[in-house]
Every structure is written in C-alpha cells, then in structure tokens.
Design a protein around this motif. Structure first.
Motif, PDB file in Angstrom:
ATOM      1  N   ASP A 184      10.025   2.652 -10.871  1.00 27.97           N
ATOM      2  CA  ASP A 184       9.546   1.439 -10.204  1.00 27.97           C
ATOM      3  C   ASP A 184      10.127   1.298  -8.803  1.00 27.97           C
ATOM      4  O   ASP A 184      11.181   1.868  -8.477  1.00 27.97           O
ATOM      5  CB  ASP A 184       9.933   0.194 -11.012  1.00 27.97           C
TER       6      ASP A 184
ATOM      7  N   LYS B   4       3.614   2.514  -5.466  1.00 31.43           N
ATOM      8  CA  LYS B   4       2.937   2.205  -6.724  1.00 31.43           C
ATOM      9  C   LYS B   4       4.001   1.776  -7.726  1.00 31.43           C
ATOM     10  O   LYS B   4       5.196   2.000  -7.523  1.00 31.43           O
ATOM     11  CB  LYS B   4       2.150   3.402  -7.242  1.00 31.43           C
ATOM     12  N   ASP B   5       3.577   1.152  -8.824  1.00 28.26           N
ATOM     13  CA  ASP B   5       4.493   0.636  -9.844  1.00 28.26           C
ATOM     14  C   ASP B   5       5.539  -0.281  -9.202  1.00 28.26           C
ATOM     15  O   ASP B   5       6.735   0.025  -9.140  1.00 28.26           O
ATOM     16  CB  ASP B   5       5.178   1.793 -10.592  1.00 28.26           C
TER      17      ASP B   5
ATOM     18  N   ASP C 118      -3.463  -3.805  -9.427  1.00 22.82           N
ATOM     19  CA  ASP C 118      -3.328  -2.631 -10.293  1.00 22.82           C
ATOM     20  C   ASP C 118      -2.033  -1.871 -10.048  1.00 22.82           C
ATOM     21  O   ASP C 118      -1.619  -1.074 -10.902  1.00 22.82           O
ATOM     22  CB  ASP C 118      -4.520  -1.692 -10.089  1.00 22.82           C
ATOM     23  N   ARG C 119      -1.395  -2.087  -8.907  1.00 23.77           N
ATOM     24  CA  ARG C 119      -0.130  -1.395  -8.648  1.00 23.77           C
ATOM     25  C   ARG C 119       1.073  -2.280  -9.007  1.00 23.77           C
ATOM     26  O   ARG C 119       2.214  -1.822  -8.973  1.00 23.77           O
ATOM     27  CB  ARG C 119      -0.043  -0.944  -7.192  1.00 23.77           C
TER      28      ARG C 119
ATOM     29  N   ARG D 287       3.519  -4.331 -11.465  1.00 22.85           N
ATOM     30  CA  ARG D 287       3.966  -4.422 -12.857  1.00 22.85           C
ATOM     31  C   ARG D 287       4.468  -5.823 -13.180  1.00 22.85           C
ATOM     32  O   ARG D 287       4.398  -6.274 -14.315  1.00 22.85           O
ATOM     33  CB  ARG D 287       5.061  -3.394 -13.118  1.00 22.85           C
TER      34      ARG D 287
ATOM     35  N   HIS E 238      -4.157  -5.448  -4.808  1.00 24.64           N
ATOM     36  CA  HIS E 238      -2.961  -4.736  -5.266  1.00 24.64           C
ATOM     37  C   HIS E 238      -2.568  -5.023  -6.711  1.00 24.64           C
ATOM     38  O   HIS E 238      -1.533  -4.519  -7.165  1.00 24.64           O
ATOM     39  CB  HIS E 238      -1.788  -5.066  -4.338  1.00 24.64           C
TER      40      HIS E 238
ATOM     41  N   SER F  34       0.809  -1.217   0.000  1.00 27.16           N
ATOM     42  CA  SER F  34       0.000   0.000   0.000  1.00 27.16           C
ATOM     43  C   SER F  34       0.844   1.270   0.000  1.00 27.16           C
ATOM     44  O   SER F  34       0.352   2.348  -0.350  1.00 27.16           O
ATOM     45  CB  SER F  34      -0.938   0.010   1.218  1.00 27.16           C
TER      46      SER F  34
END
Length: 509
Positions: free
Chosen positions: A470, A384-385, A408-409, A411, A406, A381
């Motif tokens: 990232d 991101k990426d 969507d976050r 890669r 998670h 949380s």
C-alpha cells in the motif's frame, strides 16, 4: 468617449524606476510580505503613502514602525481602517496598490473602483519599475497554473543557473518580486510564479515567455466563478514576446493562447507527456525531447534529459512540469545541456510527492501541497492501492469527479478537516463500500481546530488498515487553514506523526 485625467496622464509616464514618482499619493492595502515590499519600494521612490491592514497585531506593529522609519507617512492597523478608502495627507488618493490576498469585493477596493482610482498589484508595480539606469533589466519567464507552479519555477531557476545566468525564482514563491527587482546587481532572468490573485491586479506586463501549466476549478470563492478564475489566469499570455507555452493535453490552456493578444513574432509552443508533434516538447522512450526550438524540427528532435534525471519518483505531472520549464528556458536560448544539468541539480521542496517513510512494504507520501482536487488527482494517479488521507477547507470546489476517477485505486480513506462534509458526501455517492475512517468522520467533520492532534489520529487510523504494497498518501485536495497555519504546517504535522508511528514500532523512519 473616455477622456484621460491628469492622474491617468501621470500614471502613464510611470514606466521605469527613474520616472518621477515623488509625491504620488498611494494607499497600500496589506502589510504582509508583498504589502511590506510594495510600501518599502514606493517609499524609496518618493511616493506619499498610507498603509492599511485589518490586523492590529504585535508583528504588524513592528512592521509599521519599520515602514515609518523608511518614509511611509502613516500606517493604520485594525478592521475599522479597511472599510473605506483613506485620504493621503489630507487629499484623495491617486493610486491603490494592493496585496494579492485582497479580494475584489473588499470594501476599500470597491470604493476605489467607484471613485475611479486605479488599483494595481505588486506585479504591476514591479513591471513598471523593472528598468533602472545602471542596472541590467531581466527577462521575465512567467509561470501560472492551478497546480505545479512552484515545482516548475524551481526547475526554471535551476536550468538558468546551470546555463551560467544570474537568475532567481521569485513572485508567489521565494523572494518577493519587488525585492528581486531592487537587487543591487540585477538579474539576467527572473523565474516568476504568478497566482491568479496576482494576475487579477496586473494590467501591463510583457513576459519573454509565459506558461499556464493547467487550469481546473480552484479559488472560486475568491474569483466568484470558474470563468473569472480562467480569465485571470489567461492574462499571463498577454503581450508575451517570444513564446506562449501551453499544455497540449488540456484544451483550456490552448484556448487561452488562441485568444491572447501577443507581440508580433511570438510563437505558440506546446508540451505533452506523450510523443511530441511539431513545435512541441514531449517524451520519447523515456527521454525528454524538444521539437520546437531547433531549425530542423520537422525531421529531428533534441534530447533534453531523461525521466531518470527527475529522481526516484517521476509521476506524469512532474514530467509535464519539467517539459514546461524546459520550453520556457529554451525560448530564451538556454542549451539542451543546461536543461539536463538543471533537472539533475533541482531539488524539489518539501510537501510535494515527498517520500516520508518506507516500512513494512508500505510507502508514506506527503503531498500536503495538493490543496485542490486537480492537484490530488495528479497525486493519486501516480500510485495504486492507496490509503488516502484527505480533507480540509474546500474553497468552494466539488469532489465528485475526483472520487469517481480514483475509487478503484483506493483501499480506504482517512478524513481530516474541521468540516469534511463535501468530500464525505462524494465518497458516499460514488464509493459507498469504501472504508472511511479518521478524525474527520462525522456529521460534518472532526470539529477539531488542533490539526496536529487530528493528523496524529489520521496517521494511526491509516496504519490500522495499511498492508504490504500500500501507499499511504496524504493529498488533502483542500486548503489547510481550518486546522493548520499553512500547507507546510500540515505537511510537517504528517511527517512528525509518521516519525512517531515508526518509532513506536521500532522501525525508525
């Protein structure tokens, strides 16, 4: 109608160090850190002791020699000695004191229950011997939760030291609790981390203040069910004197407080990473504030510190830990200034949201202490990426909700672990298009037992897909014992693998 026995009557009198412990026939199970401390303490008290441990190793034989020197009657090592309850000096045992790792269904402990012989843990023994003539008796601030215990107990210790107290973090982290109890000078306050295993074997304890930081599915294999795990965690609130601290953003902890049998005058105080209500600690405009421990709490709040006091990375769960720690120490009168100074002085341990390297606009984060999905959820949380390195020994938990929350976050995911099938299955079900790489990919996993080799491969796989912006996050959501000796060993393997990667690129670390 239940009637007491002579041994019940005797055990009821054993509530201080100075009580008559002499000749009490005790079986101690385990010779690890806590088991050794239990046996050493009981020997000093004059009890008659037999220690058993299933592992006949060189290290355990050396510990056994030491225990015999200090007065332990007998130490029995080997698997054959932990299947039945031994006599002590030719007579039945009167008490079993167990190390925390021993499960309730272990044959020796089952036999003790069938024989109606009481079973205590280290915490129960420590509570009973905490009072000793000529030494100060410390307040107990007790902390448990599925995640964040070690961070919170360290913050509590730092705040107490900033307040000028003689205090120490102990229990499931740092110094064994019994060693703290036996300290020649004594302490003003003990900051005590308690695992669910320890709480299971605890029957009498009266913390000055107590907290359950959070509760989520974990250690189901040990407790047998989530309900049993929840019930053992909830025991920390029983008989609390001043304040039961709970997580306002998790109803399960509030229910624990509502059901607890506490001492008269004990308050229920919440913490939240949002704006605090009455009798709560929370956050207002990047400030940590207290609306619980002040007379004018209906109309005012005390500033305790700022988010900047928590360091360069302050994810939500770290803020929650800081507020829980502040509530515990405020319950015993520690000043707001000492809370702030303690937060500024606190240095988190390794392997918890630890920045290992920043190169080519990629951050490499070690969160090896994320040993279950709840801890990994908090870690994920914060970023991101994410290129997520995960997997290991699942301990009977599931990963569907974590992946759904998670995906969507993420890669890419790099799997480690000797058997990654549970996590791999959740990824297939809920993120079928997500790239999944690494040594843990396969029918069940890597099959590798050499974790350092697996981590080297995982770090290289993560680097192959990482791009500017990232975060490569090693937050395994699983225990480490399938490939490593501990979560610290796993974290160290990650740190070294990243360092070698940086060196190979001429980037340093």
């Amino acid at each position: 109608m239940t009637t007491s026995t002579p041994i019940d009557d005797r055990l009821a009198t054993l509530t201080t160090w100075d009580a008559d412990w002499s000749g009490l026939r005790v079986v101690v199970t385990g010779i690890g850190v806590s088991g050794f401390a239990i046996a050493d303490t009981l020997a000093e008290l004059g009890a008659d002791i037999v220690v058993v441990d299933g592992a006949d190793t060189e290290q355990n034989r050396a510990k056994a020699d030491t225990l015999r020197i200090v007065g332990v009657r007998e130490v029995r090592l080997g698997a054959q000695h932990v299947q039945t309850l031994p006599d002590v000096g030719g007579a039945p045992a009167e008490l079993v004191v167990t190390s925390q790792g021993w499960r309730p269904d272990q044959p020796l402990l089952v036999a003790a229950g069938q024989a109606e012989i009481p079973v205590w843990g280290e915490v129960e023994l420590a509570w009973r011997v905490r009072e000793r003539s000529g030494r100060r008796t410390a307040d107990w601030l007790c902390i448990t939760g599925t995640n964040g215990k070690t961070t919170t107990v360290g913050m509590v210790e730092s705040m107490l030291l900033a307040a000028g107290q003689r205090a120490i973090a102990c229990g499931n982290v740092g110094m064994p609790l019994l060693d703290a109890i036996r300290d020649p000078e004594g302490f003003d306050t003990l900051a005590i981390e308690l695992a669910s295993f320890q709480l299971h074997w605890t029957h009498h304890m009266e913390p000055a203040a107590s907290v359950v930081l959070n509760v989520a599915e974990d250690h189901v294999d040990w407790h047998g069910s989530f309900d049993a795990y929840w019930a053992d965690k909830a025991k920390i609130y029983e008989n609390t004197r001043l304040a039961c601290i709970f997580n306002e953003q998790q109803e399960l902890t509030m229910r624990m407080v509502e059901q607890a049998d506490v001492q008269e005058g004990c308050r229920a105080v919440s913490f939240s990473t949002q704006t605090p209500g009455l009798s709560s600690l929370g956050v207002v405009d990047d400030l940590l504030v207290d609306r619980a421990f002040l007379d004018e709490r209906r109309h005012q709040a005390l500033e305790l510190g700022s988010l900047q006091d928590l360091g360069p990375i302050a994810p939500q769960h770290l803020v929650a830990n800081a507020l829980a720690a502040a509530a515990l120490v405020r319950a015993i009168g520690v000043s707001p200034e000492a809370v702030r100074d303690g937060l500024r002085a606190y240095r988190p341990g390794d392997h918890r949201i630890q920045l290992v390297a920043r190169a080519e606009d990629v951050m490499w984060i070690n969160d090896s202490k994320a040993t279950n999905p709840h801890a990994a959820d908090a870690s994920l949380s914060a970023f991101k990426d994410v290129i997520w390195i995960a997997g290991g020994l699942p301990k009977g938990v599931t990963y569907d909700e974590l992946v759904q929350s998670h995906r969507d976050r993420l890669r890419a995911v790099v799997l480690i672990g000797a058997d990654s099938s549970e996590l791999a299955g959740a990824l297939r079900r809920h993120a079928p298009d997500l790239p999944v790489l690494g040594p843990g990919v396969g029918e069940t996993g890597s099959g590798l037992t050499d974790g350092h080799q697996a981590m080297e491969l995982a770090v290289r796989a993560a680097d192959s897909v990482a791009r500017s912006g990232d975060v490569v996050l090693m937050a395994p959501a699983a225990a480490s014992m399938d490939q490593f000796t501990s979560y610290a060993d796993r974290g160290t393997a990650f740190i070294h693998a990243v360092a070698r990667l940086m060196d190979s690129k001429g980037l340093g670390s």
